[in-house]
Write an enzyme that holds these catalytic residues in place. Structure first.
Site, PDB file in Angstrom:
ATOM      1  N   ASP A  55       0.801  -1.223   0.000  1.00 17.27           N
ATOM      2  CA  ASP A  55       0.000   0.000   0.000  1.00 17.27           C
ATOM      3  C   ASP A  55       0.837   1.279   0.000  1.00 17.27           C
ATOM      4  O   ASP A  55       0.386   2.309  -0.478  1.00 17.27           O
ATOM      5  CB  ASP A  55      -1.000   0.006   1.157  1.00 17.27           C
ATOM      6  CG  ASP A  55      -0.371  -0.259   2.510  1.00 17.27           C
ATOM      7  OD1 ASP A  55       0.851  -0.398   2.590  1.00 17.27           O
ATOM      8  OD2 ASP A  55      -1.134  -0.332   3.497  1.00 17.27           O
TER       9      ASP A  55
ATOM     10  N   ASP B  97       4.340   1.080  13.183  1.00 17.97           N
ATOM     11  CA  ASP B  97       3.465  -0.100  13.297  1.00 17.97           C
ATOM     12  C   ASP B  97       4.123  -1.321  13.928  1.00 17.97           C
ATOM     13  O   ASP B  97       3.414  -2.178  14.458  1.00 17.97           O
ATOM     14  CB  ASP B  97       2.867  -0.504  11.943  1.00 17.97           C
ATOM     15  CG  ASP B  97       1.942   0.552  11.374  1.00 17.97           C
ATOM     16  OD1 ASP B  97       1.335   1.295  12.165  1.00 17.97           O
ATOM     17  OD2 ASP B  97       1.835   0.641  10.156  1.00 17.97           O
TER      18      ASP B  97
END
Length: 790
Positions: free
Chosen positions: A70, A499
């Protein structure tokens, strides 16, 4: 038919992603040195770290596989080494949005051809429109066909699709489904030019939340699939009242598919859309997964099922609901990926989406969806039994530092499983993408010989004996982390990562466990210059149980969490951290703008407010003198001479007020500080770089740079020389990586146009022991490091 075409301008450059070339240089006076100092570039190995929403196998060439991410570009599989090769490292900062890949297509006729639909955001975060990248050599080089609208490689719904497809009956023809009401687009010249299919009647209308900027976009036209028996083209649309169209005349006309609203859309009151499809061209079935949300984060609606698997007989038009009826934990929240086995017609698999606890489920059917078996199930109570073992040795951090807890294993099937693909040439191979990695196995067909996982005995559910196979990491070479900060200790590299927290690398070719501090995102790291065994870091945390700051006194081998600071909530707020040169004090600026900086002189056991600094001030330590630290905020430069207890304005003028990206003190040079910034148009202060040799009282601007994002230091070229200076900056209109070996008087570019990584500006550092080595942060390509070639 009216057909508007948008060509890749004479302008559409063909850019390479292949062999290393000698870097571009800034001036003739630098050529001799630059020619000797061509760089080679590699990744510090993490293996994964981000969302892989698409895995695409070529239907006719075995071993030809692509993966899209992404924010981190796309990759091609190397069958001989079982690794992935990045294909979009040539993307520069001016077109950084091209690193978000919303869809890919590989040509089944001329297998050298591959295409990528790129563009990261449909909102104004990305200033550029999207594009179609086309390649005739499997991604070694690319052409660019610019589009007149944006695409959303990192927007909600990025796991749907594929939105880009090659017509197997005429491989010069491609279709593109677009968001934002732009409809269906088509190319008839191998992706070089594109025009809107004016006859296609429905651009979609599904919006997640019209009141939220990032979820208010129309999801649009979602996917294109081909019935090769009858020559039909199917298109899925994000419109619950009109979700599926078909063309039976090569795309000249389009009609709504009868029964589609009842099967896929809102007739049942569930307001669902067809998110993915898979076609069985032997039995004549089109399988469609529906969801009430485009994902990848959705859960079950307030009541009822989260989605269905519907089967359309393409020759008769008959619809059949083949949704699995059983989930060990209750209602199925929805479905992500779906795939068919082209070697064994009638065999298909689907994945749950956001089943969350205790794990996702892979469903498998060998009778065209009539019955299903599960990847794991419960015997009596919550006694979980699995068909396969998960081997995370390729990425040890995938345990997230946890341990198995009943049915919730530390190493999971994954989450956000929108990419699910059985190899069309090998029924034993499957790969699936998650929010963190790619899993795969070459032993998939053992599933069918296992029989049932659970039986019944005396009215109780009991486990049946199963010879398990192994699923392992298949993400080697995929480096998709967003890196925020780095600290090079010499032989050890410490990182703060979005993350996944962060890592301590003592071997750059080996994936490591993550730093065990509980950070959801690492935001800043530092070490004591004269005692590098002392390492500190900070990151976002969830909840209020752990402190944000982590401390290690053994060079990152073990860590402990510092105490929490009153007034700083969990759920974010990592901020920045610094440690004095001798490790005697830690200074932390919490994120979130609620609490002013604090310091600790007992390794984070207690915290005391710093005097003299505003909320949000960024702090760095002098790399020689332990009592001296520096801070910057709003155009004001501060200095402390008492180990960080108090700070005072140095009186410096001419610095930008709010656009300073980074500043760092120089190793081995007391009172030397460098500052990188973007300038301040409002105050008429240009951007670039500044240096101070008196602890921040007076500054000299390095005028060669228009703007600079980061600055860092490495080993000097000569024993008594100034440390090598590295920066990610704009020079002569070119954003690149530059180096100076003479204290900033002359600069050379050390990367080249094939190695730009979209954006690499958050932090940069050299290596204190290896001359020329530089480490870069990237926004989606992990940790990049470069060495002088040879």
């Amino acid at each position: 038919m009216r057909r508007r075409t948008f060509a890749a301008t004479a302008g559409a450059a063909v850019v390479g992603a292949g062999a290393l070339s000698i870097p571009l240089i800034a001036g003739a006076e630098e050529r001799n040195q630059q020619g000797r100092d061509a760089y080679t570039w590699k990744n510090a190995v993490i293996n994964g770290g981000g969302f892989v929403p698409g895995i695409i196998f070529n239907e006719t060439e075995p071993g030809l596989i692509y993966a899209r991410t992404d924010i981190g570009g796309c990759y091609r599989w190397q069958e001989d080494s079982r690794t992935w090769t990045p294909l979009l490292d040539w993307v520069g900062r001016d077109k950084w949005g091209y690193s978000g890949v919303v869809s890919m297509a590989t040509d089944p006729v001329d297998t050298n051809r591959v295409y990528a639909a790129v563009g990261t955001y449909t909102i104004d975060w990305d200033p550029n429109n999207g594009a179609i990248l086309y390649s005739d050599d499997k991604g070694a080089s690319w052409g660019i066909a610019e589009l007149p609208f944006k695409q959303g490689g990192n927007m909600p719904g990025r796991g749907m699709g594929e939105r880009l497809a090659v017509n197997p009956a005429d491989n010069a023809e491609l279709y593109l489904g677009t968001p934002s009401g732009n409809g269906l687009w088509r190319s008839k010249d191998y992706g070089r030019t594109w025009g809107k299919v004016e006859e296609f009647p429905n651009p979609g209308n599904f919006v997640i939340d019209p009141n939220n900027a990032t979820t208010s976009d129309n999801q649009g036209v979602i996917w294109i699939d081909f019935d090769q028996i009858g020559g039909k083209i199917y298109v899925g649309v994000a419109d619950p009242a009109d979700p599926l169209y078909v063309s039976e005349d090569g795309g000249a006309t389009w009609t709504a598919v009868p029964g589609a609203v009842e099967a896929l859309g809102s007739a049942s009151g569930n307001r669902t859309i067809p998110t993915q499809s898979a076609v069985d061209n032997t039995n004549g079935y089109l399988y469609i997964v529906t969801s009430h949300d485009p994902g990848p984060y959705n859960g079950a609606p307030a009541s009822g099922n989260g989605g269905k698997i519907m089967r359309l007989a393409t020759q008769t038009g008959e619809w059949t609901d083949v949704t699995p009826t059983y989930n060990p934990r209750g209602v199925i929240p929805g479905f992500g990926g779906i795939t068919v086995d082209r070697q064994n017609p009638g065999t298909l698999m689907a994945a749950t989406r956001n089943n969350w606890w205790p794990d996702e489920i892979l469903y498998r059917s060998t009778d065209s969806g009539a019955t299903w078996s599960l990847s794991w199930d419960y015997a009596e109570g919550q006694d979980r039994h699995d068909r396969f073992d998960m081997d995370n040795s390729g990425s040890p951090w995938l345990s997230w530092g946890g341990t198995d807890s009943g049915p919730a294993y530390a190493v999971k099937h994954g989450w956000m499983i929108d990419a699910l693909a059985i190899d069309p040439h090998d029924s034993g191979r499957i790969m699936w993408g998650t929010g963190a990695t790619i899993w795969g196995t070459e032993e998939l067909t053992q599933w069918d010989s296992q029989g049932e996982l659970i039986g019944e005995e005396n009215g109780q559910r009991v486990a049946l004996p199963v010879e398990k196979f192994t699923v392992g990491v298949r993400a080697e070479g995929v480096e998709e982390c967003a890196t925020l900060d780095l600290a090079a200790l010499g032989g050890t590299l410490v990182s703060a990562i979005g993350d996944v927290g962060g890592f301590v690398h003592t071997d750059l070719d080996r994936a490591e466990p993550m730093i065990p501090t509980g950070w959801s995102t690492g935001t800043s790291v530092d070490f004591a210059a004269s005692d590098p065994d002392i390492v500190v870091g900070t990151g976002n945390v969830h909840g209020n149980e752990k402190g944000h700051v982590g401390v290690s006194t053994d060079r990152g081998k073990t860590w402990k969490n510092a105490a929490r600071v009153e007034g700083v909530p969990g759920d974010g707020n990592g901020g920045t951290v610094a440690v004095t040169a001798d490790g005697s004090a830690i200074l932390w600026t919490p994120g979130g703008g609620q609490v002013a900086p604090v310091y600790s002189n007992d390794l984070g056991e207690t915290w005391i407010p710093v005097e003299g600094l505003p909320v949000g001030a960024k702090i760095r330590s002098d790399r020689v003198k332990a009592s001296v630290l520096y801070a910057f905020s709003g155009g004001t430069f501060y200095r402390s001479t008492d180990g960080g207890k108090t700070f005072a304005d140095t009186g410096a003028t001419g610095l930008p007020s709010g656009a300073v990206e980074d500043f760092r003190a120089v190793p081995g040079k007391k009172n030397h500080v460098w500052l990188a910034g973007r300038g301040d148009d409002k105050e008429g202060i240009p951007g670039g770089m500044w240096r101070s040799k008196d602890g921040g009282t007076t500054w000299k601007q390095i005028t060669v740079f228009e703007t600079a994002d980061s600055v860092g230091f490495g080993k000097a070229a000569k024993r008594s020389g100034y440390p090598a200076i590295f920066t990610s900056a704009l020079k002569g209109g070119k954003a690149a990586i530059y180096r100076s070996t003479d204290g900033g008087n002359r600069w050379v570019r050390i990367n080249d146009d094939e190695h730009q990584w979209a954006y690499s500006g958050s932090a940069i550092t050299g290596d204190p022991q290896i001359y020329g080595r530089v480490y870069l942060t990237t926004n989606g390509r992990g940790i990049i490091y470069g060495d002088i070639a040879g």
